[in-house]
Design an enzyme around this catalytic site. Structure first.
Site, short mmCIF file in Angstrom:
data_model
loop_
_atom_site.label_atom_id
_atom_site.label_comp_id
_atom_site.label_asym_id
_atom_site.label_seq_id
_atom_site.Cartn_x
_atom_site.Cartn_y
_atom_site.Cartn_z
N GLU A 55 33.12 43.90 43.87
CA GLU A 55 32.04 43.40 42.74
C GLU A 55 32.00 41.87 42.02
O GLU A 55 33.31 40.72 41.99
CB GLU A 55 33.22 44.13 41.52
N LYS A 72 32.96 37.73 48.79
CA LYS A 72 33.81 38.27 47.79
C LYS A 72 34.79 36.70 47.60
O LYS A 72 34.64 36.10 46.21
CB LYS A 72 34.46 38.97 47.45
N LEU A 73 35.59 36.86 48.42
CA LEU A 73 36.99 35.46 48.23
C LEU A 73 36.25 34.41 48.33
O LEU A 73 36.50 33.18 47.45
CB LEU A 73 37.41 35.78 49.72
N CYS A 103 41.80 37.93 39.36
CA CYS A 103 40.94 37.52 40.69
C CYS A 103 41.56 35.84 41.06
O CYS A 103 41.97 36.01 42.42
CB CYS A 103 39.73 37.21 40.55
N ASP A 120 41.64 59.22 38.03
CA ASP A 120 42.98 57.95 38.03
C ASP A 120 43.41 59.20 38.18
O ASP A 120 43.98 59.87 37.55
CB ASP A 120 42.60 57.16 37.15
C1 UDX Z 1 36.16 36.06 37.99
C2 UDX Z 1 34.48 35.49 38.66
O1 UDX Z 1 34.11 35.06 37.58
C3 UDX Z 1 33.59 36.91 38.91
O2 UDX Z 1 32.49 36.69 40.03
C4 UDX Z 1 34.62 37.88 39.76
O3 UDX Z 1 34.62 39.56 39.71
C5 UDX Z 1 35.99 38.42 39.21
O4 UDX Z 1 36.85 36.98 38.41
P1 UDX Z 1 36.84 36.20 35.74
O5 UDX Z 1 38.11 36.32 36.24
O6 UDX Z 1 36.79 37.87 35.29
O7 UDX Z 1 35.87 36.87 36.59
O8 UDX Z 1 36.47 35.39 34.47
P2 UDX Z 1 35.77 34.31 34.85
O9 UDX Z 1 34.56 33.94 33.56
O10 UDX Z 1 35.59 33.66 36.44
O11 UDX Z 1 37.41 32.88 34.10
C6 UDX Z 1 38.47 33.20 34.78
C7 UDX Z 1 38.89 31.74 33.89
O12 UDX Z 1 38.44 30.19 34.34
C8 UDX Z 1 38.97 32.32 32.67
O13 UDX Z 1 40.48 31.57 31.80
C9 UDX Z 1 38.58 31.16 31.91
O14 UDX Z 1 38.77 30.70 30.69
C10 UDX Z 1 38.35 30.78 32.98
N1 UDX Z 1 37.09 29.40 32.97
C11 UDX Z 1 35.70 29.59 33.44
C12 UDX Z 1 37.39 27.77 32.16
O15 UDX Z 1 38.52 27.45 32.12
N2 UDX Z 1 36.41 26.79 32.61
C13 UDX Z 1 34.90 27.49 33.49
O16 UDX Z 1 34.09 26.51 33.23
C14 UDX Z 1 35.31 28.81 33.09
P1 ADP Z 2 41.01 46.33 38.57
O1 ADP Z 2 40.95 45.23 38.18
O2 ADP Z 2 41.13 45.73 39.59
O3 ADP Z 2 39.82 47.43 38.42
P2 ADP Z 2 43.26 47.76 37.53
O4 ADP Z 2 45.05 47.56 36.72
O5 ADP Z 2 42.18 47.94 36.17
O6 ADP Z 2 42.28 47.26 38.07
O7 ADP Z 2 43.09 49.54 37.54
C1 ADP Z 2 43.22 50.44 39.23
C2 ADP Z 2 43.58 51.71 38.94
O8 ADP Z 2 43.50 52.45 39.87
C3 ADP Z 2 45.00 52.56 38.05
O9 ADP Z 2 43.98 52.68 36.79
C4 ADP Z 2 45.36 53.16 38.65
O10 ADP Z 2 46.16 53.86 37.85
C5 ADP Z 2 44.32 53.51 39.75
N1 ADP Z 2 45.51 53.72 40.89
C6 ADP Z 2 45.55 53.25 41.69
N2 ADP Z 2 46.11 54.09 43.42
C7 ADP Z 2 45.17 55.17 42.48
C8 ADP Z 2 44.71 55.96 43.51
N3 ADP Z 2 46.32 56.76 44.47
N4 ADP Z 2 44.75 57.03 43.09
C9 ADP Z 2 43.49 57.14 41.70
N5 ADP Z 2 44.01 56.25 41.25
C10 ADP Z 2 44.67 55.00 41.80
#
Ligand code: UDX
Ligand code: ADP
Length: 475
Positions: A165, A224-225, A280, A40
Protein backbone atom coordinates in the site's frame (compact mmCIF):
# COMPACT_ATOMS: atom_id res chain seq x y z
CA UNK A 1 -26.75 -8.84 8.89
CA UNK A 2 -25.47 -8.83 5.35
CA UNK A 3 -28.24 -8.99 2.82
CA UNK A 4 -27.66 -12.36 1.18
CA UNK A 5 -27.12 -11.45 -2.39
CA UNK A 6 -25.10 -12.83 -5.22
CA UNK A 7 -21.75 -11.23 -4.50
CA UNK A 8 -19.22 -11.35 -7.31
CA UNK A 9 -16.63 -12.10 -4.66
CA UNK A 10 -15.99 -11.83 -0.94
CA UNK A 11 -13.01 -10.01 0.53
CA UNK A 12 -11.74 -10.16 4.08
CA UNK A 13 -9.22 -7.73 5.54
CA UNK A 14 -7.42 -8.87 8.68
CA UNK A 15 -6.40 -5.77 10.66
CA UNK A 16 -8.63 -2.67 10.94
CA UNK A 17 -5.79 -0.15 11.31
CA UNK A 18 -4.48 2.84 9.37
CA UNK A 19 -3.82 0.69 6.29
CA UNK A 20 -6.54 -1.99 6.31
CA UNK A 21 -9.41 0.30 7.37
CA UNK A 22 -9.16 3.01 4.68
CA UNK A 23 -7.93 0.66 1.92
CA UNK A 24 -10.71 -1.87 2.23
CA UNK A 25 -13.36 0.81 2.83
CA UNK A 26 -12.37 2.31 -0.53
CA UNK A 27 -12.46 -1.14 -2.16
CA UNK A 28 -15.99 -1.52 -0.76
CA UNK A 29 -17.24 1.80 -2.11
CA UNK A 30 -15.67 1.21 -5.53
CA UNK A 31 -16.75 -2.44 -5.80
CA UNK A 32 -20.41 -2.63 -4.73
CA UNK A 33 -20.58 -6.14 -6.21
CA UNK A 34 -18.08 -7.42 -3.61
CA UNK A 35 -18.76 -8.06 0.05
CA UNK A 36 -15.92 -6.64 2.15
CA UNK A 37 -15.42 -7.63 5.79
CA UNK A 38 -12.79 -5.85 7.86
CA UNK A 39 -11.91 -7.85 10.95
CA UNK A 40 -9.77 -7.20 14.00
CA UNK A 41 -9.00 -8.94 17.26
CA UNK A 42 -9.43 -5.62 19.07
CA UNK A 43 -13.17 -5.28 19.92
CA UNK A 44 -12.82 -1.58 20.84
CA UNK A 45 -11.41 -0.78 17.42
CA UNK A 46 -14.22 -2.65 15.70
CA UNK A 47 -16.85 -0.97 17.89
CA UNK A 48 -15.38 2.41 16.91
CA UNK A 49 -15.48 1.50 13.19
CA UNK A 50 -19.17 0.68 13.68
CA UNK A 51 -19.85 4.01 15.45
CA UNK A 52 -20.04 7.66 14.38
CA UNK A 53 -16.59 8.25 15.86
CA UNK A 54 -14.18 6.26 13.68
CA UNK A 55 -10.95 5.09 15.36
CA UNK A 56 -8.72 6.98 12.94
CA UNK A 57 -8.96 10.51 11.60
CA UNK A 58 -8.56 10.71 7.84
CA UNK A 59 -10.18 13.42 5.67
CA UNK A 60 -13.00 11.92 3.58
CA UNK A 61 -13.00 8.57 5.38
CA UNK A 62 -16.27 9.17 7.26
CA UNK A 63 -18.20 9.69 4.03
CA UNK A 64 -16.77 6.54 2.44
CA UNK A 65 -17.57 4.39 5.47
CA UNK A 66 -21.06 5.85 5.90
CA UNK A 67 -21.88 5.22 2.24
CA UNK A 68 -21.27 1.47 2.35
CA UNK A 69 -21.19 0.29 5.98
CA UNK A 70 -23.68 -2.55 6.51
CA UNK A 71 -24.39 -2.62 2.76
CA UNK A 72 -21.30 -4.31 1.38
CA UNK A 73 -18.82 -3.22 4.07
CA UNK A 74 -18.81 -4.90 7.47
CA UNK A 75 -16.62 -4.42 10.53
CA UNK A 76 -16.51 -7.42 12.82
CA UNK A 77 -14.46 -9.33 15.37
CA UNK A 78 -15.58 -12.59 13.77
CA UNK A 79 -12.18 -13.23 12.19
CA UNK A 80 -12.84 -16.93 11.54
CA UNK A 81 -16.25 -16.39 9.93
CA UNK A 82 -14.83 -13.79 7.53
CA UNK A 83 -11.87 -16.00 6.62
CA UNK A 84 -14.11 -18.98 5.87
CA UNK A 85 -16.45 -17.11 3.52
CA UNK A 86 -13.89 -15.00 1.62
CA UNK A 87 -12.00 -15.70 -1.61
CA UNK A 88 -9.44 -12.92 -1.15
CA UNK A 89 -7.87 -12.19 2.25
CA UNK A 90 -5.80 -9.06 2.83
CA UNK A 91 -3.34 -9.29 5.70
CA UNK A 92 -3.04 -5.74 7.07
CA UNK A 93 -1.79 -6.35 10.57
CA UNK A 94 0.88 -4.32 12.32
CA UNK A 95 4.57 -5.07 11.71
CA UNK A 96 6.43 -2.98 14.31
CA UNK A 97 10.20 -2.93 14.70
CA UNK A 98 11.43 -5.71 16.98
CA UNK A 99 12.11 -4.52 20.53
CA UNK A 100 14.22 -7.50 21.66
CA UNK A 101 16.00 -10.58 20.37
CA UNK A 102 17.72 -11.01 17.02
CA UNK A 103 17.56 -7.88 14.87
CA UNK A 104 16.27 -5.86 17.84
CA UNK A 105 15.69 -2.20 16.92
CA UNK A 106 15.92 -2.94 13.20
CA UNK A 107 14.13 -6.04 11.93
CA UNK A 108 10.34 -6.16 11.58
CA UNK A 109 8.41 -8.11 14.18
CA UNK A 110 6.42 -10.60 12.14
CA UNK A 111 4.53 -12.12 15.08
CA UNK A 112 1.19 -10.64 13.97
CA UNK A 113 1.63 -11.72 10.35
CA UNK A 114 2.46 -15.22 11.48
CA UNK A 115 -0.49 -15.52 13.81
CA UNK A 116 -2.86 -14.21 11.11
CA UNK A 117 -1.50 -16.82 8.66
CA UNK A 118 -1.84 -19.62 11.19
CA UNK A 119 -5.44 -18.60 11.79
CA UNK A 120 -6.18 -18.57 8.05
CA UNK A 121 -4.67 -22.04 7.62
CA UNK A 122 -6.52 -23.39 10.64
CA UNK A 123 -10.01 -22.28 9.70
CA UNK A 124 -10.07 -22.11 5.88
CA UNK A 125 -12.27 -24.73 4.26
CA UNK A 126 -11.60 -23.63 0.66
CA UNK A 127 -8.73 -22.23 -1.39
CA UNK A 128 -7.81 -18.57 -0.81
CA UNK A 129 -5.83 -15.76 -2.31
CA UNK A 130 -3.82 -14.29 0.56
CA UNK A 131 -2.62 -10.75 -0.02
CA UNK A 132 0.33 -9.31 1.85
CA UNK A 133 -0.72 -5.69 2.40
CA UNK A 134 1.33 -4.69 5.43
CA UNK A 135 4.82 -3.46 4.63
CA UNK A 136 7.07 -6.43 5.25
CA UNK A 137 10.70 -7.38 4.74
CA UNK A 138 11.62 -8.97 1.44
CA UNK A 139 10.72 -12.64 1.15
CA UNK A 140 8.01 -12.53 3.85
CA UNK A 141 5.61 -13.98 1.29
CA UNK A 142 7.77 -17.10 1.28
CA UNK A 143 7.43 -17.44 5.07
CA UNK A 144 3.68 -16.87 4.79
CA UNK A 145 3.39 -19.62 2.20
CA UNK A 146 5.42 -22.03 4.33
CA UNK A 147 3.17 -21.41 7.35
CA UNK A 148 -0.04 -21.66 5.33
CA UNK A 149 0.97 -24.84 3.51
CA UNK A 150 2.31 -26.59 6.60
CA UNK A 151 -0.94 -25.98 8.48
CA UNK A 152 -3.63 -26.31 5.85
CA UNK A 153 -6.18 -29.03 5.29
CA UNK A 154 -5.74 -31.37 2.35
CA UNK A 155 -6.58 -30.02 -1.06
CA UNK A 156 -6.69 -26.34 -0.07
CA UNK A 157 -4.51 -23.97 -2.11
CA UNK A 158 -3.13 -20.66 -0.92
CA UNK A 159 -1.86 -18.23 -3.51
CA UNK A 160 0.18 -15.46 -1.96
CA UNK A 161 0.27 -12.02 -3.53
CA UNK A 162 2.25 -8.96 -2.56
CA UNK A 163 0.14 -5.81 -2.92
CA UNK A 164 1.95 -3.08 -0.99
CA UNK A 165 0.00 0.00 0.00
CA UNK A 166 1.40 3.40 -0.98
CA UNK A 167 -1.20 5.64 0.67
CA UNK A 168 0.07 8.43 2.86
CA UNK A 169 -1.81 9.31 6.02
CA UNK A 170 -3.78 12.53 5.87
CA UNK A 171 -4.38 12.03 2.13
CA UNK A 172 -5.28 8.33 2.27
CA UNK A 173 -8.67 8.64 0.59
CA UNK A 174 -7.49 10.76 -2.35
CA UNK A 175 -4.43 8.50 -2.69
CA UNK A 176 -6.66 5.42 -2.77
CA UNK A 177 -9.18 6.95 -5.19
CA UNK A 178 -6.45 7.93 -7.66
CA UNK A 179 -3.31 5.91 -6.99
CA UNK A 180 -0.14 6.60 -9.03
CA UNK A 181 0.07 2.82 -9.37
CA UNK A 182 -1.23 -0.39 -7.88
CA UNK A 183 1.46 -3.01 -7.54
CA UNK A 184 0.69 -6.74 -7.53
CA UNK A 185 3.46 -9.29 -7.17
CA UNK A 186 2.96 -13.02 -7.57
CA UNK A 187 4.78 -16.21 -8.32
CA UNK A 188 5.10 -16.50 -12.09
CA UNK A 189 3.18 -19.82 -12.15
CA UNK A 190 -0.23 -20.29 -13.86
CA UNK A 191 -1.93 -20.28 -10.44
CA UNK A 192 0.06 -17.24 -9.28
CA UNK A 193 -0.82 -15.34 -12.43
CA UNK A 194 -4.50 -16.26 -12.10
CA UNK A 195 -4.52 -14.95 -8.53
CA UNK A 196 -2.79 -11.78 -9.72
CA UNK A 197 -5.53 -11.31 -12.32
CA UNK A 198 -8.30 -11.86 -9.76
CA UNK A 199 -6.91 -9.06 -7.59
CA UNK A 200 -6.26 -6.82 -10.59
CA UNK A 201 -9.95 -7.23 -11.53
CA UNK A 202 -10.93 -5.80 -8.14
CA UNK A 203 -8.77 -2.69 -8.58
CA UNK A 204 -9.84 -2.34 -12.22
CA UNK A 205 -13.26 -1.23 -10.91
CA UNK A 206 -11.71 2.25 -10.60
CA UNK A 207 -7.99 2.17 -11.42
CA UNK A 208 -7.01 2.36 -15.12
CA UNK A 209 -5.47 -0.94 -16.22
CA UNK A 210 -2.19 0.71 -17.23
CA UNK A 211 -1.70 1.79 -13.62
CA UNK A 212 -2.04 -1.75 -12.33
CA UNK A 213 1.48 -3.09 -12.48
CA UNK A 214 2.26 -6.77 -12.11
CA UNK A 215 5.63 -8.34 -11.37
CA UNK A 216 7.26 -11.09 -9.37
CA UNK A 217 6.74 -11.31 -5.63
CA UNK A 218 10.21 -10.31 -4.54
CA UNK A 219 10.37 -7.26 -6.82
CA UNK A 220 7.03 -6.12 -5.47
CA UNK A 221 8.10 -6.51 -1.84
CA UNK A 222 11.39 -4.72 -2.45
CA UNK A 223 9.70 -1.92 -4.45
CA UNK A 224 7.71 -0.90 -1.41
CA UNK A 225 10.81 -0.69 0.79
CA UNK A 226 12.68 1.10 -2.00
CA UNK A 227 9.91 3.70 -2.51
CA UNK A 228 9.81 4.58 1.19
CA UNK A 229 13.61 4.61 1.42
CA UNK A 230 13.92 7.00 -1.54
CA UNK A 231 11.20 9.31 -0.18
CA UNK A 232 12.80 9.41 3.26
CA UNK A 233 16.19 9.95 1.64
CA UNK A 234 14.88 13.08 -0.09
CA UNK A 235 13.76 14.51 3.24
CA UNK A 236 17.08 13.72 4.89
CA UNK A 237 18.85 15.27 1.91
CA UNK A 238 16.95 18.55 2.17
CA UNK A 239 17.26 18.47 5.97
CA UNK A 240 21.02 18.06 5.74
CA UNK A 241 21.05 21.06 3.41
CA UNK A 242 18.92 23.00 5.93
CA UNK A 243 21.84 22.77 8.37
CA UNK A 244 24.10 24.21 5.72
CA UNK A 245 21.59 26.98 4.98
CA UNK A 246 21.47 28.01 8.62
CA UNK A 247 25.25 28.15 8.76
CA UNK A 248 25.77 30.02 5.49
CA UNK A 249 22.85 32.41 5.22
CA UNK A 250 21.02 30.57 2.44
CA UNK A 251 17.28 29.91 2.72
CA UNK A 252 16.28 26.24 2.41
CA UNK A 253 12.86 27.05 0.89
CA UNK A 254 14.58 29.01 -1.87
CA UNK A 255 17.12 26.25 -2.44
CA UNK A 256 14.35 23.61 -2.58
CA UNK A 257 12.38 25.76 -5.01
CA UNK A 258 15.39 26.25 -7.26
CA UNK A 259 16.45 22.61 -7.38
CA UNK A 260 12.85 21.40 -7.65
CA UNK A 261 12.45 23.33 -10.91
CA UNK A 262 14.80 20.81 -12.50
CA UNK A 263 12.34 18.34 -13.98
CA UNK A 264 14.74 15.50 -13.20
CA UNK A 265 14.53 16.37 -9.51
CA UNK A 266 10.95 17.67 -9.22
CA UNK A 267 9.41 19.80 -6.45
CA UNK A 268 7.74 17.21 -4.22
CA UNK A 269 9.06 15.92 -0.90
CA UNK A 270 11.62 18.67 -0.54
CA UNK A 271 10.11 20.45 2.44
CA UNK A 272 12.67 20.72 5.19
CA UNK A 273 11.32 19.90 8.64
CA UNK A 274 12.25 19.07 12.20
CA UNK A 275 12.37 15.41 11.05
CA UNK A 276 10.24 12.87 9.27
CA UNK A 277 8.01 10.66 11.41
CA UNK A 278 5.26 8.13 10.82
CA UNK A 279 5.05 4.39 11.09
CA UNK A 280 6.81 3.61 7.82
CA UNK A 281 9.94 5.54 6.92
CA UNK A 282 12.23 4.73 9.81
CA UNK A 283 10.91 1.19 10.13
CA UNK A 284 11.32 0.43 6.45
CA UNK A 285 14.81 1.88 6.20
CA UNK A 286 15.94 -0.07 9.24
CA UNK A 287 14.42 -3.14 7.62
CA UNK A 288 16.40 -2.43 4.50
CA UNK A 289 19.59 -1.92 6.50
CA UNK A 290 19.00 -5.19 8.34
CA UNK A 291 18.37 -7.00 5.07
CA UNK A 292 21.60 -5.60 3.57
CA UNK A 293 23.58 -6.54 6.65
CA UNK A 294 22.25 -10.08 6.62
CA UNK A 295 23.28 -10.30 2.97
CA UNK A 296 26.77 -8.91 3.81
CA UNK A 297 26.18 -5.74 1.81
CA UNK A 298 27.90 -3.57 4.40
CA UNK A 299 28.39 -0.43 2.27
CA UNK A 300 24.78 -0.49 1.07
CA UNK A 301 23.58 -0.88 4.66
CA UNK A 302 25.71 2.07 5.79
CA UNK A 303 24.45 4.22 2.93
CA UNK A 304 20.79 3.80 3.91
CA UNK A 305 21.49 4.00 7.65
CA UNK A 306 22.66 7.59 7.13
CA UNK A 307 19.10 8.59 6.20
CA UNK A 308 18.00 7.73 9.74
CA UNK A 309 21.16 9.20 11.28
CA UNK A 310 20.47 12.58 9.62
CA UNK A 311 16.84 12.43 10.78
CA UNK A 312 17.94 12.07 14.41
CA UNK A 313 20.61 14.75 13.93
CA UNK A 314 17.98 17.14 12.63
CA UNK A 315 15.87 16.78 15.80
CA UNK A 316 18.91 17.24 18.06
CA UNK A 317 20.08 20.21 16.06
CA UNK A 318 16.70 21.88 16.40
CA UNK A 319 16.64 21.29 20.15
CA UNK A 320 20.17 22.71 20.52
CA UNK A 321 19.11 25.79 18.60
CA UNK A 322 16.05 26.24 20.82
CA UNK A 323 18.01 25.88 24.05
CA UNK A 324 20.74 28.22 22.88
CA UNK A 325 18.21 30.90 21.89
CA UNK A 326 16.50 30.55 25.26
CA UNK A 327 19.71 31.73 26.96
CA UNK A 328 21.11 28.20 27.23
CA UNK A 329 18.57 26.88 29.68
CA UNK A 330 14.98 25.67 29.53
CA UNK A 331 14.72 24.47 33.13
CA UNK A 332 11.37 25.55 34.62
CA UNK A 333 10.50 27.42 31.44
CA UNK A 334 7.15 26.92 29.74
CA UNK A 335 7.66 25.47 26.29
CA UNK A 336 4.53 25.15 24.19
CA UNK A 337 4.55 22.45 21.53
CA UNK A 338 2.02 23.18 18.77
CA UNK A 339 1.23 19.87 17.12
CA UNK A 340 1.93 16.35 18.28
CA UNK A 341 0.92 14.26 15.23
CA UNK A 342 3.72 13.22 12.85
CA UNK A 343 2.15 15.33 10.08
CA UNK A 344 -1.02 17.37 9.55
CA UNK A 345 -4.47 15.86 8.94
CA UNK A 346 -3.87 12.75 11.01
CA UNK A 347 -4.15 11.86 14.67
CA UNK A 348 -1.31 9.37 14.31
CA UNK A 349 1.74 9.99 16.50
CA UNK A 350 3.95 7.05 15.59
CA UNK A 351 7.60 8.22 15.45
CA UNK A 352 6.42 11.81 15.64
CA UNK A 353 9.24 14.34 16.04
CA UNK A 354 7.20 15.97 18.83
CA UNK A 355 7.80 12.93 21.05
CA UNK A 356 11.59 13.37 20.83
CA UNK A 357 11.34 17.10 21.49
CA UNK A 358 9.03 16.60 24.48
CA UNK A 359 11.44 14.01 25.87
CA UNK A 360 14.32 16.44 25.70
CA UNK A 361 12.36 19.24 27.39
CA UNK A 362 11.16 16.87 30.12
CA UNK A 363 14.76 15.77 30.72
CA UNK A 364 15.67 19.43 31.20
CA UNK A 365 12.83 19.91 33.70
CA UNK A 366 10.88 22.31 31.51
CA UNK A 367 7.09 22.65 31.80
CA UNK A 368 5.83 21.38 28.49
CA UNK A 369 2.47 22.58 27.17
CA UNK A 370 1.01 20.58 24.29
CA UNK A 371 -1.82 21.23 21.89
CA UNK A 372 -2.79 19.15 18.86
CA UNK A 373 -6.14 19.42 17.05
CA UNK A 374 -6.58 15.66 16.59
CA UNK A 375 -4.35 13.66 18.91
CA UNK A 376 -6.15 12.49 22.07
CA UNK A 377 -4.84 13.26 25.56
CA UNK A 378 -4.58 9.52 26.27
CA UNK A 379 -2.36 9.03 23.23
CA UNK A 380 -0.01 11.86 24.24
CA UNK A 381 0.27 10.55 27.81
CA UNK A 382 0.86 7.01 26.55
CA UNK A 383 3.57 8.06 24.05
CA UNK A 384 5.43 10.13 26.62
CA UNK A 385 5.22 7.44 29.32
CA UNK A 386 7.05 4.91 27.15
CA UNK A 387 10.35 3.58 28.49
CA UNK A 388 13.20 5.58 26.99
CA UNK A 389 11.04 8.70 26.83
CA UNK A 390 10.36 9.30 30.54
CA UNK A 391 10.39 7.42 33.83
CA UNK A 392 6.62 6.87 33.48
CA UNK A 393 3.22 8.45 33.83
CA UNK A 394 4.02 10.20 37.16
CA UNK A 395 6.85 12.19 35.60
CA UNK A 396 4.74 12.92 32.53
CA UNK A 397 1.83 14.21 34.60
CA UNK A 398 4.22 16.45 36.53
CA UNK A 399 5.88 17.99 33.49
CA UNK A 400 3.28 17.91 30.72
CA UNK A 401 0.02 19.85 30.43
CA UNK A 402 -2.31 19.17 27.52
CA UNK A 403 -4.57 21.95 26.24
CA UNK A 404 -7.73 22.08 24.17
CA UNK A 405 -6.66 25.06 22.06
CA UNK A 406 -3.51 26.85 20.97
CA UNK A 407 -4.28 30.09 22.81
CA UNK A 408 -4.49 28.57 26.27
CA UNK A 409 -1.45 26.37 25.55
CA UNK A 410 0.57 29.48 24.65
CA UNK A 411 -0.46 31.51 27.69
CA UNK A 412 2.50 32.52 29.82
CA UNK A 413 4.86 30.39 27.67
CA UNK A 414 8.46 31.37 26.99
CA UNK A 415 8.43 29.74 23.58
CA UNK A 416 6.17 28.21 20.94
CA UNK A 417 7.57 25.28 18.98
CA UNK A 418 5.77 24.35 15.75
CA UNK A 419 6.07 20.56 15.52
CA UNK A 420 3.25 19.77 13.07
CA UNK A 421 2.21 21.81 10.03
CA UNK A 422 -1.53 22.01 10.87
CA UNK A 423 -3.30 24.66 8.73
CA UNK A 424 -4.97 26.16 11.80
CA UNK A 425 -1.57 27.23 13.16
CA UNK A 426 -1.19 29.55 10.17
CA UNK A 427 -4.48 31.27 10.98
CA UNK A 428 -3.89 31.96 14.69
CA UNK A 429 -4.04 35.51 15.99
CA UNK A 430 -0.38 35.87 16.88
CA UNK A 431 -0.85 39.38 18.22
CA UNK A 432 -3.09 37.99 20.96
CA UNK A 433 -0.71 35.11 21.57
CA UNK A 434 2.24 37.49 21.83
CA UNK A 435 0.50 39.55 24.48
CA UNK A 436 -0.15 36.47 26.62
CA UNK A 437 3.43 35.11 26.44
CA UNK A 438 6.51 35.86 28.55
CA UNK A 439 8.99 38.29 26.97
CA UNK A 440 11.07 37.95 24.99
CA UNK A 441 8.56 35.69 23.23
CA UNK A 442 10.11 33.07 20.97
CA UNK A 443 8.71 31.04 18.10
CA UNK A 444 10.68 28.07 16.79
CA UNK A 445 9.23 26.96 13.48
CA UNK A 446 10.13 23.33 12.81
CA UNK A 447 7.87 23.20 9.74
CA UNK A 448 8.66 26.44 7.86
CA UNK A 449 4.98 27.17 8.29
CA UNK A 450 4.77 30.77 9.49
CA UNK A 451 5.65 34.14 8.01
CA UNK A 452 8.68 35.03 10.15
CA UNK A 453 8.86 38.67 9.05
CA UNK A 454 5.22 39.31 10.07
CA UNK A 455 5.85 37.68 13.43
CA UNK A 456 9.00 39.75 13.96
CA UNK A 457 6.92 42.90 13.33
CA UNK A 458 4.70 41.86 16.26
CA UNK A 459 7.78 41.50 18.44
CA UNK A 460 8.48 37.76 18.37
CA UNK A 461 11.99 36.35 18.18
CA UNK A 462 11.67 33.79 15.39
CA UNK A 463 13.93 30.86 14.55
CA UNK A 464 13.04 28.75 11.53
CA UNK A 465 14.58 25.48 10.37
CA UNK A 466 16.82 26.06 7.36
CA UNK A 467 16.75 29.83 7.69
CA UNK A 468 19.63 31.73 9.19
CA UNK A 469 19.31 33.85 12.26
CA UNK A 470 22.09 36.07 13.60
CA UNK A 471 21.37 34.89 17.15
CA UNK A 472 21.85 31.19 16.53
CA UNK A 473 24.03 30.90 13.42
CA UNK A 474 25.93 27.65 13.54
CA UNK A 475 23.63 25.83 15.99
C1 UDX B 1 4.67 7.30 3.76
C2 UDX B 1 4.69 7.20 2.23
O1 UDX B 1 4.56 8.52 1.67
C3 UDX B 1 3.58 6.29 1.74
O2 UDX B 1 3.68 6.13 0.33
C4 UDX B 1 3.70 4.94 2.43
O3 UDX B 1 2.64 4.10 2.05
C5 UDX B 1 3.71 5.11 3.93
O4 UDX B 1 4.74 6.01 4.33
P1 UDX B 1 3.20 8.65 5.54
O5 UDX B 1 4.25 8.24 6.51
O6 UDX B 1 1.77 8.40 5.89
O7 UDX B 1 3.44 7.92 4.11
O8 UDX B 1 3.33 10.22 5.24
P2 UDX B 1 4.31 11.10 4.34
O9 UDX B 1 3.49 12.15 3.69
O10 UDX B 1 5.18 10.31 3.48
O11 UDX B 1 5.20 11.85 5.44
C6 UDX B 1 6.14 11.16 6.25
C7 UDX B 1 6.90 12.15 7.11
O12 UDX B 1 7.77 12.96 6.30
C8 UDX B 1 6.01 13.15 7.87
O13 UDX B 1 6.53 13.34 9.17
C9 UDX B 1 6.11 14.41 7.05
O14 UDX B 1 5.86 15.56 7.79
C10 UDX B 1 7.56 14.34 6.58
N1 UDX B 1 7.82 15.11 5.35
C11 UDX B 1 7.20 14.77 4.19
C12 UDX B 1 8.75 16.15 5.39
O15 UDX B 1 9.33 16.45 6.44
N2 UDX B 1 9.01 16.82 4.23
C13 UDX B 1 8.41 16.53 3.04
O16 UDX B 1 8.72 17.19 2.03
C14 UDX B 1 7.47 15.45 3.02
P1 ADP C 1 -1.14 -0.25 10.21
O1 ADP C 1 -0.69 1.18 10.32
O2 ADP C 1 -0.11 -1.12 9.53
O3 ADP C 1 -2.50 -0.41 9.62
P2 ADP C 1 -2.24 -0.63 12.88
O4 ADP C 1 -1.52 -0.88 14.14
O5 ADP C 1 -2.96 0.68 12.71
O6 ADP C 1 -1.18 -0.84 11.70
O7 ADP C 1 -3.33 -1.78 12.62
C1 ADP C 1 -3.09 -3.14 12.66
C2 ADP C 1 -4.32 -3.84 13.27
O8 ADP C 1 -4.15 -5.25 13.10
C3 ADP C 1 -4.55 -3.60 14.76
O9 ADP C 1 -5.83 -3.02 14.96
C4 ADP C 1 -4.46 -5.01 15.39
O10 ADP C 1 -5.38 -5.19 16.46
C5 ADP C 1 -4.80 -5.89 14.21
N1 ADP C 1 -4.30 -7.27 14.32
C6 ADP C 1 -3.06 -7.70 14.62
N2 ADP C 1 -2.97 -9.04 14.58
C7 ADP C 1 -4.21 -9.50 14.23
C8 ADP C 1 -4.77 -10.81 13.99
N3 ADP C 1 -4.04 -11.92 14.09
N4 ADP C 1 -6.09 -10.89 13.64
C9 ADP C 1 -6.83 -9.76 13.51
N5 ADP C 1 -6.36 -8.52 13.72
C10 ADP C 1 -5.07 -8.37 14.06
Amino acid sequence: MAPEKNWKGKICCIGAGYVGGPTCSVIAIKCPDYKVSIVDVNPHRIAAWNSDDLPIYEPGLDDVVKACRNRNLFFTTDVDGAIVESDIIFVSVNTPTKKHGLGSGMAADLTYIESACRRIAQVATSSKIVVEKSTVPCRTAESMRAILEANSRNGIRFDILSNPEFLAEGTAITDLFGPDRVLIGSLQTPEGLAAQKALADVYAHWVPRDRIITMNLWSSELSKLAANALLAQRISSINSLSALCEATGADVDEVAFAVGKDSRIGPKFLKASVAFGGSCFQKDILNLVYLCESLHLKEVAEYWRQVVVINEYQKQRFVRRIVHALFDTVTSKKICLLGFAFKKNTGDTRESAAIGLAKYFMDEDANVHIYDPKVTDEQILMDLSEPGISSGIEEVKKKITIFKDAYSAAEDADALVICTEWDEFKALDYQTIYQAMKKPAFIFDGRLLLDASELRKIGFKVETIGKPSPATRGY
